[in-house]
Design an enzyme around this catalytic site. Structure first.
Site, PDB file in Angstrom:
ATOM      1  N   ASP A 112      30.607 -63.934 -71.745  1.00  0.00           N
ATOM      2  CA  ASP A 112      29.317 -63.389 -71.371  1.00  0.00           C
ATOM      3  C   ASP A 112      29.458 -62.711 -70.014  1.00  0.00           C
ATOM      4  O   ASP A 112      30.516 -62.749 -69.378  1.00  0.00           O
ATOM      5  CB  ASP A 112      28.249 -64.487 -71.349  1.00  0.00           C
ATOM      6  N   GLU A 122      16.508 -64.470 -69.776  1.00  0.00           N
ATOM      7  CA  GLU A 122      17.310 -65.602 -69.321  1.00  0.00           C
ATOM      8  C   GLU A 122      17.094 -65.907 -67.843  1.00  0.00           C
ATOM      9  O   GLU A 122      17.002 -65.028 -67.016  1.00  0.00           O
ATOM     10  CB  GLU A 122      18.792 -65.329 -69.591  1.00  0.00           C
TER      11      GLU A 122
END
Length: 863
Positions: free
Chosen positions: A336, A532
Site C-alpha cells: 500500500d 481512511e
C-alpha cells in the site's frame, strides 16, 4: 466465534494418518442466479486452506517469463518492482528506469485537473505505454487506480454504491455486474489495474473504512469476493479479455479487525480468527483467480498468544508462508501507499525486510528513485537475495502476460477507450441504489408514499451529491466537491422531483418551512465524506446527535407537527441514532448510494421501485453510543437491529419509543480527576475537535487557523500538508527565520480538565520528521490560558532528529507539571522558536501510561 460447518470444502487426502489434511477450497456453490452462493454457514477451518485458483494462464507462459527474465539487468528488475505515482514521474522516466507500473491515488488526475477528460487520461496512459514499449526491455507498463465504487477518480463517471450498501443488497450477481461495469469504465480512461475490491470483514464500526467492507459477516464477504474478482477480470482463466482489468484483493490481512477500529492499527486476532473471519474474502477472491493482492497497513500482534508479526508489510509469515505458501497464490503482491515505511527499521525508500517478506511491487509514490538506488545496493550487498528479486519479477511478468499486455495495443486503441457510454452506467447504478436501501422503521406503513404525494424535503444531504457519494470520490477523502462536479449524477432531491413532479416537492434544507399541509416530510440526514484515517471514531462516540447535531435540529423542527416524517440516513456505517429514529415515522438506511440518488427516491414512492424494500443489514445496528465492536459472536450481543434485519414493503412492525439516554462525549475515560484509559487525540490527519491547528507569530499572535488544505502562512512561519506516516497525515511547518513564531493546537472555545492523563502517567506523543535543525532555542509547551503555561527545551531533541527517519517522540506529562494547571488546559501542544527551523508533525496525542514506555524522553534531557 461460532460459525458452523458447511459443504463446499474439499478435504485433501491426509499425507499421514496422524496429521490433519490441509483443507482445499475450490469454486463456490452457485445460487439460483448462477453466482457464488451466500452460504448459510461456513466451516471452521483448523488451518489456512489451499485455494484452487481457476486462473491458470497459458501453457507457454512460464517459458516466456524465464526468457524475458534472463535478459534483464538488476536495475531493470528493480524498476519493474517500483510503482511511482503519476504526479511524481514522467513518461521519459518510465523508459529510463524501466518502471513496471504507475498509480494514481485519490485526487491525482492528469495535469492536476479534477475535470480532466477521458482523452486527457488516455493521452497520459498512451505516453506511459509508449515509453515502456520503447525501453530496452519493451516490457509494458501497467497503471493502477483506486476504482473502488466505479472509476471514481474520473470526472463524469457513474459512481456506484459503496460496498456497505452492496452488502445490504445480499446480491452476489449485482456485485459481479458492478465490477464488470467498473472494468469497462477503467478501460474507457486507459488504466489496466483496479485496486479493488476491499475484503475487510469489519468488526468495529468506529473504523473510518467501514463502508469499504461488504459486511461484518464473513459469509457475505466470501461470496462477494469471488464475484467482484469475476466481474473485474471478466471471468478469465487464461487471459483477461477486452472487457476486463486486473483486480486486487485487499488488504491482506485483518484490516477490519483492529483494536477500536483504528485505521492501520493492531489486529490482535488469534490465528484461528484470522483464518475463519478475516481470511474468508480471500478464499473467494483467490478461487476466482485474482491476480494481485495488496498488503494491509495494520499490524498483527497479540503478546498473550505469542503473535508478534508487527506491520504486515514486513511479515514473512503472512505473505510468504501463508498467502504464497499455504494458500498457493501465484500472482503478485503489492504494497500500500508508502506501506514499507511503517515496518520497523525501514523508511519509505528502503525496506529489504518487506521485499524479503514477499512484496513484489512496492508502492513508492514520491521516493521511487531513492528506492531503486537503495534496493539495487541491498541486492548487491546480499541483504536481498537475487532469487527473491527474480521471484518478484517472475510474478509481475506472469500477471502482465495473463492480462494480455504483451499483445495489446496502446490504451487509446483498446476496447471502450474514450467511450462515453462505457463511463456511464446510470441504470445499473440506480438499480444498485434501490437494492441497497434498508428499511428500519415504518410505523403506520407511511412508506411507500403515493405518487401524488405533496412533500417537504429537508436536510443537508437531500441535494448534496458529495455527501451521497462519500469518500474515494474524485478526491481521496471525497471532500471539496459540489454538485457541479457530477454532471451525470442525480441527487436524492432530484430523484424525488422526478418521481413526484416538481410541483409536489418543496425543498428547505434547514427545515424552517411549516410542514402543515404536506403529505409527508422527507428528511435526508447523515454523515459527510471521509476516507481512511480521517473517518475513524476510535476515540469518539457513535452518537449521531453529537457527531452531526444539525441533523437532530432539523428533525426537531419538523417532527411532532402532525405530518409524517420519513428520514433517510446517508452514511458509511450504523450509528447510535435513537433520537433521530424516534422523531421519524419511517427510517431508511440509504448508506452511500453513489451518483444515482434517484434510486433512493424510487423506493420511497409507490410503483417506482419494482419489488419494494429488500435490503437487510450486513452490519449490526447499535442501541447505545459506545456499543462497538458489535457482532453476533461478540459477548453479550444486544443490538438495536440485528445483522440481517430489514423490513419489507408492507411488513407491519411497530417500533416503539427508543431510549434516548445520551452517551458520553468520548468512549472510555478521557478526562477529569480520575485516571485516563483512552488516548486524547489532538491532531490525527486533521484537527480533532475541540482542537484546531493554528500558527501565530510576531506578525499576528492572535493566530491563523490552518485550513482543511493544511496551509497557512505568516512571514515568520508557514505550513503545508505532508506525509509522515501515511498519505497527507501531517503538517510540515517552516520557521523562516524572520522572527518568533509558533505552531499550536488549541481549544478556542474554552478549557479541558486533563488531570486524568497526568494521573495515568501519560505522555505527549507525536510523530515527526525534522528536515532542518533549529538554529536557536526551541521549546514545546502546553498552556492553561496564557500566561499560564509550562514548557520544555526541545532544541537538542529536534537537532538530534534532523535529517533522520520518522520518529515517535514521547514526553512525560510530568515534565510539564511545574505550574501548569492540568484542570484548565486549552493548548495541549505548541512548538515555538524565533529562528529558522523545519519539521513535520503528525498524530499528536496524549497517551495514558506513555511515560512508562522505555523510549519516553527523560525530563532531564529537555532542559
Amino acid at each position: 466465534m461460532s460459525l458452523s460447518l458447511l459443504g463446499g470444502i474439499a478435504q485433501a487426502t491426509p499425507a499421514q494418518a496422524d496429521a490433519p489434511a490441509q483443507p482445499v477450497i475450490g469454486q463456490p456453490a452457485k445460487d439460483a442466479n448462477g453466482c457464488a452462493k451466500i452460504e448459510k454457514s461456513l466451516p471452521t477451518l483448523a488451518d489456512w486452506p489451499k485455494v484452487d485458483s481457476r486462473f491458470k494462464g497459458k501453457a507457454d507462459d512460464e517459458a516466456r517469463i524465464a526468457k524475458i527474465l534472463a535478459g534483464m539487468t538488476l536495475e531493470e528488475k528493480v524498476g519493474q518492482m517500483t510503482q511511482p505515482e503519476i504526479t511524481s514521474i514522467t513518461p521519459d522516466e518510465v523508459k529510463q528506469y524501466a518502471i513496471g507500473s504507475v498509480l494514481n491515488g485519490g485526487g491525482a488526475w492528469p495535469g492536476g485537473n479534477k475535470h480532466a477528460t477521458q482523452q486527457d487520461w488516455l493521452n497520459l496512459a498512451d505516453a506511459y505505454w509508449n515509453a515502456s514499449k520503447t525501453s530496452r526491455t519493451k516490457i509494458p507498463v501497467i497503471w493502477g487506480i483506486d476504482a473502488v465504487h466505479g472509476n471514481n477518480n474520473v470526472y463524469g463517471a457513474t459512481v456506484f454504491p459503496h460496498n456497505i450498501g452492496l452488502g445490504a443488497a445480499h446480491d452476489p450477481c449485482l456485485v459481479r455486474d458492478i465490477a464488470g461495469a467498473t472494468a469497462r469504465q477503467i478501460r474507457a480512461t486507459g488504466q489496466d489495474w483496479a485496486f479493488s475490491p476491499t475484503l475487510a470483514v469489519v468488526q468495529d464500526d468506529r473504523w473510518g473504512r467501514t463502508y469499504e467492507g461488504f459486511s461484518e459477516d464473513p459469509r457475505i464477504t466470501r461470496s462477494y469476493g469471488f464475484e467482484a474478482i469475476d466481474g473485474l477480470q471478466d471471468g478469465a482463466t487464461k487471459r483477461i479479455g477486452y472487457n476486463g482489468v486486473i483486480a486486487t484483493a485487499k488488504h491482506f490481512i485483518g484490516d477490519g479487525g483492529t483494536i477500536k477500529g483504528q485505521d492501520q492499527g493492531v489486529n490482535p486476532s488469534s490465528e484461528a480468527d484470522m483464518i475463519n473471519i478475516h481470511g474468508q474474502g480471500y478464499y473467494g477472491a483467490l478461487a476466482a483467480g485474482t491476480q494481485t493482492v495488496m498488503v494491509s497497513f495494520n499490524s498483527w500482534t497479540n503478546a498473550d498468544l505469542g503473535i508478534n508479526e508487527g506491520k504486515l508489510h514486513g511479515s514473512d509469515k503472512a505473505l510468504n508462508q501463508i498467502l504464497k505458501g499455504k494458500m498457493g497464490f501465484d500472482g503478485l503482491v503489492v504494497s500500500d501507499w508508502n506501506g514499507i515505511g511503517q515496518v520497523t527499521g525501514c523508511t519509505n525508500s528502503s525496506c529489504p525486510q518487506a521485499i524479503n517478506a514477499g512484496i513484489d511491487i512496492v508502492m513508492v509514490p514520491a521516493d521511487w528513485k531513492a528506492f531503486i538506488t537503495n534496493t539495487v545496493a541491498q541486492v548487491q550487498s546480499g541483504q536481498i537475495p537475487m532469487a527473491r528479486i527474480d521471484d518478484a519479477v517472475t510474478r509481475i511478468l506472469r500477471v502482465k502476460l495473463r492480462d494480455g499486455l504483451f499483445e495489446s495495443q496502446k490504451p487509446s486503441d483498446r476496447s471502450y477507450a474514450n467511450s462515453d457510454e462505457a463511463l456511464k452506467d446510470n441504470w445499473l447504478a440506480r438499480d444498485a441504489a434501490r437494492a441497497s436501501q434498508t428499511l428500519l422503521k415504518n410505523n403506520g406503513n407511511v412508506l411507500p408514499l403515493k405518487p401524488t404525494s405533496k412533500v417537504l424535503v429537508v436536510g443537508k444531504s437531500a441535494d448534496n451529491i458529495q455527501n451521497q457519494t462519500g469518500g474515494w470520490t474524485l478526491s481521496w477523502q471525497g471532500t471539496g466537491n459540489t454538485n457541479a462536479d457530477f454532471p451525470n449524477a442525480t441527487s436524492i432531491l432530484s430523484g424525488i422531483k422526478q418521481d413526484l413532479g416538481d410541483a409536489n416537492v418543496t425543498f428547505d434544507a434547514t427545515g424552517s418551512v411549516d410542514p402543515k399541509g404536506y403529505d409527508a416530510v422527507i428528511a435526508v440526514i447523515g454523515e459527510t465524506p471521509y476516507a481512511e484515517g480521517v473517518g475513524d471514531l476510535t476515540r469518539k462516540t457513535l452518537e449521531a446527535s453529537k457527531l452531526y447535531p444539525e441533523d437532530l435540529a432539523v428533525l426537531d423542527k419538523v417532527s411532532g407537527k402532525g405530518t409524517p416524517v420519513v428520514t433517510v440516513y446517508v452514511g458509511g456505517r450504523p450509528l447510535y441514532m435513537n433520537k433521530e429514529i424516534n422523531r421519524s415515522d419511517a427510517f431508511v438506511a440509504a448508506w452511500l448510494p453513489g451518483t444515482e440518488g434517484g434510486g433512493v427516491a424510487d423506493m420511497l414512492v409507490k410503483g417506482k421501485d419494482g419489488t419494494g424494500y429488500q435490503g437487510t443489514l450486513s452490519y449490526s445496528w447499535p442501541k447505545s453510543a459506545c456499543q462497538s465492536p458489535l457482532n453476533p459472536w461478540s459477548p453479550d450481543y444486544d443490538p438495536l437491529f440485528k445483522l440481517g434485519y430489514g423490513l419489507k414493503s408492507g411488513q407491519r412492525v411497530t417500533i416503539g419509543q427508543l431510549d434516548e439516554t445520551p452517551g458520553p462525549a468520548a468512549c472510555g475515560s478521557t478526562g477529569g480527576g480520575g485516571t485516563a484509559t483512552e488516548d486524547l487525540s489532538i491532531y490525527d490527519r486533521t484537527d480533532v475537535p475541540p482542537y484546531t491547528s493554528q500558527i501565530g507569530s510576531a506578525s499576528n499572535w492572535g493566530g491563523t487557523v490552518i485550513g482543511p488544505d493544511g496551509t497557512a502562512s505568516h512571514p515568520e512561519i508557514n505550513t503545508v500538508p505532508t506525509d509522515v506516516n501515511v498519505q497527507g497525515d501531517g503538517l510540515k511547518a517552516t520557521w523562516t527565520g524572520a522572527g518568533a513564531a509558533q505552531l499550536y493546537m488549541q481549544n478556542t472555545a474554552g478549557t479541558n480538565d486533563l488531570r486524568s492523563y497526568l494521573n495515568a502517567d501519560g505522555a505527549l506523543e507525536f510523530d515527526t520528521t525534522v528536515q532542518q535543525a533549529p538554529v536557536n532555542r526551541t521549546v514545546i509547551s502546553m498552556h492553561c490560558v496564557y500566561p499560564c503555561f509550562s514548557e520544555v527545551n526541545a532544541t537538542k531533541l529536534f537537532t538530534d532528529l534532523a535529517g533522520g527517519p520518522k520518529t515517535t517522540v514521547k514526553i512525560p506529562l510530568s515534565c510539564f507539571n511545574n505550574g501548569l494547571d492540568f484542570e484548565h488546559i486549552n493548548t495541549p501542544f505548541l512548538v515555538y522558536t524565533d529562528a529558522a527551523f523545519q519539521a513535520s508533525f503528525a498524530n499528536v496525542r496524549w497517551v495514558p501510561n506513555g511515560a512508562k514506555d522505555p523510549d519516553a524522553r527523560p525530563c532531564s534531557s529537555l532542559t
